[in-house]
Design a protein around this motif. Structure first.
Motif, PDB file in Angstrom:
ATOM      1  N   GLY A   1     -13.926  -1.049 -16.434  1.00 11.07           N
ATOM      2  CA  GLY A   1     -13.385  -1.926 -15.407  1.00 11.07           C
ATOM      3  C   GLY A   1     -11.865  -1.911 -15.410  1.00 11.07           C
ATOM      4  O   GLY A   1     -11.240  -2.051 -16.463  1.00 11.07           O
ATOM      5  N   VAL A   2     -11.272  -1.726 -14.232  1.00  4.59           N
ATOM      6  CA  VAL A   2      -9.816  -1.687 -14.083  1.00  4.59           C
ATOM      7  C   VAL A   2      -9.412  -2.792 -13.108  1.00  4.59           C
ATOM      8  O   VAL A   2      -9.596  -2.652 -11.893  1.00  4.59           O
ATOM      9  N   PRO A   3      -8.877  -3.908 -13.588  1.00  7.55           N
ATOM     10  CA  PRO A   3      -8.417  -4.969 -12.676  1.00  7.55           C
ATOM     11  C   PRO A   3      -7.049  -4.636 -12.102  1.00  7.55           C
ATOM     12  O   PRO A   3      -6.218  -3.994 -12.759  1.00  7.55           O
ATOM     13  N   GLU A   4      -6.798  -5.094 -10.884  1.00  9.53           N
ATOM     14  CA  GLU A   4      -5.510  -4.852 -10.230  1.00  9.53           C
ATOM     15  C   GLU A   4      -5.091  -6.090  -9.447  1.00  9.53           C
ATOM     16  O   GLU A   4      -5.903  -6.691  -8.742  1.00  9.53           O
ATOM     17  N   LEU A   5      -3.831  -6.468  -9.585  1.00 10.56           N
ATOM     18  CA  LEU A   5      -3.253  -7.565  -8.821  1.00 10.56           C
ATOM     19  C   LEU A   5      -2.427  -6.973  -7.685  1.00 10.56           C
ATOM     20  O   LEU A   5      -1.578  -6.110  -7.913  1.00 10.56           O
ATOM     21  N   ILE A   6      -2.665  -7.466  -6.459  1.00 13.51           N
ATOM     22  CA  ILE A   6      -2.025  -6.904  -5.269  1.00 13.51           C
ATOM     23  C   ILE A   6      -1.315  -8.018  -4.507  1.00 13.51           C
ATOM     24  O   ILE A   6      -1.924  -9.042  -4.182  1.00 13.51           O
ATOM     25  N   LEU A   7      -0.035  -7.824  -4.214  1.00 11.64           N
ATOM     26  CA  LEU A   7       0.751  -8.743  -3.408  1.00 11.64           C
ATOM     27  C   LEU A   7       1.151  -8.023  -2.123  1.00 11.64           C
ATOM     28  O   LEU A   7       1.707  -6.917  -2.160  1.00 11.64           O
ATOM     29  N   ASP A   8       0.904  -8.669  -1.004  1.00 12.52           N
ATOM     30  CA  ASP A   8       1.093  -8.052   0.297  1.00 12.52           C
ATOM     31  C   ASP A   8       1.867  -9.028   1.186  1.00 12.52           C
ATOM     32  O   ASP A   8       1.436 -10.165   1.379  1.00 12.52           O
ATOM     33  N   PHE A   9       3.028  -8.593   1.689  1.00 12.58           N
ATOM     34  CA  PHE A   9       3.864  -9.484   2.492  1.00 12.58           C
ATOM     35  C   PHE A   9       4.251  -8.786   3.790  1.00 12.58           C
ATOM     36  O   PHE A   9       4.748  -7.652   3.782  1.00 12.58           O
ATOM     37  N   ARG A  10       4.037  -9.481   4.918  1.00  8.92           N
ATOM     38  CA  ARG A  10       4.336  -8.925   6.237  1.00  8.92           C
ATOM     39  C   ARG A  10       5.355  -9.823   6.949  1.00  8.92           C
ATOM     40  O   ARG A  10       5.004 -10.763   7.650  1.00  8.92           O
ATOM     41  N   PRO A  11       6.649  -9.542   6.765  1.00  5.91           N
ATOM     42  CA  PRO A  11       7.664 -10.420   7.350  1.00  5.91           C
ATOM     43  C   PRO A  11       7.730 -10.332   8.870  1.00  5.91           C
ATOM     44  O   PRO A  11       8.082 -11.308   9.532  1.00  5.91           O
TER      45      PRO A  11
END
Length: 280
Positions: free
Chosen positions: A81-91
């Motif tokens: 298992g490979v966990p990933e944290l993703i932050l996505d910003f659309r200004p």
């Protein structure tokens, strides 16, 4: 009678579904970004070669290190298992910023190494039982410009950087003796990456998403190529986000260091992936 009443109620609800669903946000309102957590059931395969050049007691040049299969030689346990944290910003409507981090950890235990069939790794010759630990860290930062941006989705071009850190450790008996030693190699790799990304919400929050990125680089003593493909089905309602798909990643790299060490990798990373998060 009860069964008939329940069936009638169900039909009424189904018939009324488009009416009460229409005012809700089915993935078309909260489009300013998101925070997501993914879980990738990823199998790691391929080959590595970490060599150390030197001289023996007679002054002859030597090179200790061979091409090792992760599955056949090092017996890496798959999948992990490979966990990933993703932050996505659309200004703005057509501009998006994307940042993510994942870490994969793999272990292997080869109990079938005999003195006449050793494993050579970074200046050591291992015999007997050999244990392997591999850790892969990735930080990804992308800018996306979407010439096609509409209420239900987008299609855009990606430009960014991926930082990889490969940490490989082998431990076992050396030179056919009972002496146990450990060798560790840390291989950082910074890659400029380009690609395309898009998504489209179809009906009641259900939709499709996909991303393809890659590169090929030859600079001085570094040669590297990379392909990352991701796609699947997503569901968005109000601020809730969920998705499931498949990710396939292949990377090759070769690097000669000034310390007479050579790193070569040819890795395949693939498996099903799931996402959960909330939209902004």
């Amino acid at each position: 009678m009860k069964a008939a009443s329940r069936m009638a109620l169900l039909l009424v609800l189904i018939a009324a579904f488009p009416g009460w669903a229409k005012p809700r946000d089915w993935g078309t309102k909260h489009r300013h970004g998101g925070v997501k957590l993914s879980y990738w059931s990823a199998a790691l395969d391929g080959e590595i070669k970490f060599t150390d050049r030197g001289t023996d007691l007679l002054g002859e040049k030597t090179e200790i290190g061979e091409t090792l299969s992760l599955v056949d030689d090092l017996k890496i346990e798959n999948p992990q298992g490979v966990p990933e944290l993703i932050l996505d910003f659309r200004p703005t409507k057509r501009n998006r910023l994307y940042l993510s981090y994942f870490q994969g950890r793999y272990r292997g235990d080869n109990n079938n190494i005999f003195p006449d069939n050793p494993i050579e790794f970074l200046g050591r010759t291992f015999t007997g039982q050999v244990g392997t630990r591999i850790q892969v860290d990735r930080v990804k930062a992308f800018y996306q410009f979407s010439p096609l941006a509409f209420k239900r989705g987008y299609l855009g071009a990606l430009l960014g950087t991926e930082l990889y850190l490969f940490d490989v450790t082998l431990e076992g008996r050396i030179g056919g003796t009972s002496l146990k030693k450990e060798e560790n190699a840390v291989f950082p790799l910074v890659l400029p990456v380009v690609g395309v990304s898009g998504e489209c919400t179809l009906l009641y929050g259900l939709g499709l998403f996909g991303q393809a990125s890659g590169m090929h680089l030859e600079i001085m003593n570094l040669q590297a190529s990379y392909v990352d493909l991701l796609g699947g089905v997503q569901f968005k309602v109000s601020r809730f986000y969920a998705a499931a798909g498949y990710q396939w990643l292949q990377g090759q790299a070769s690097l000669d260091l000034l310390s007479d060490k050579t790193f070569q990798i040819d890795l395949f990373h693939q498996g099903p992936i799931a996402f959960v998060g909330f939209n902004l």
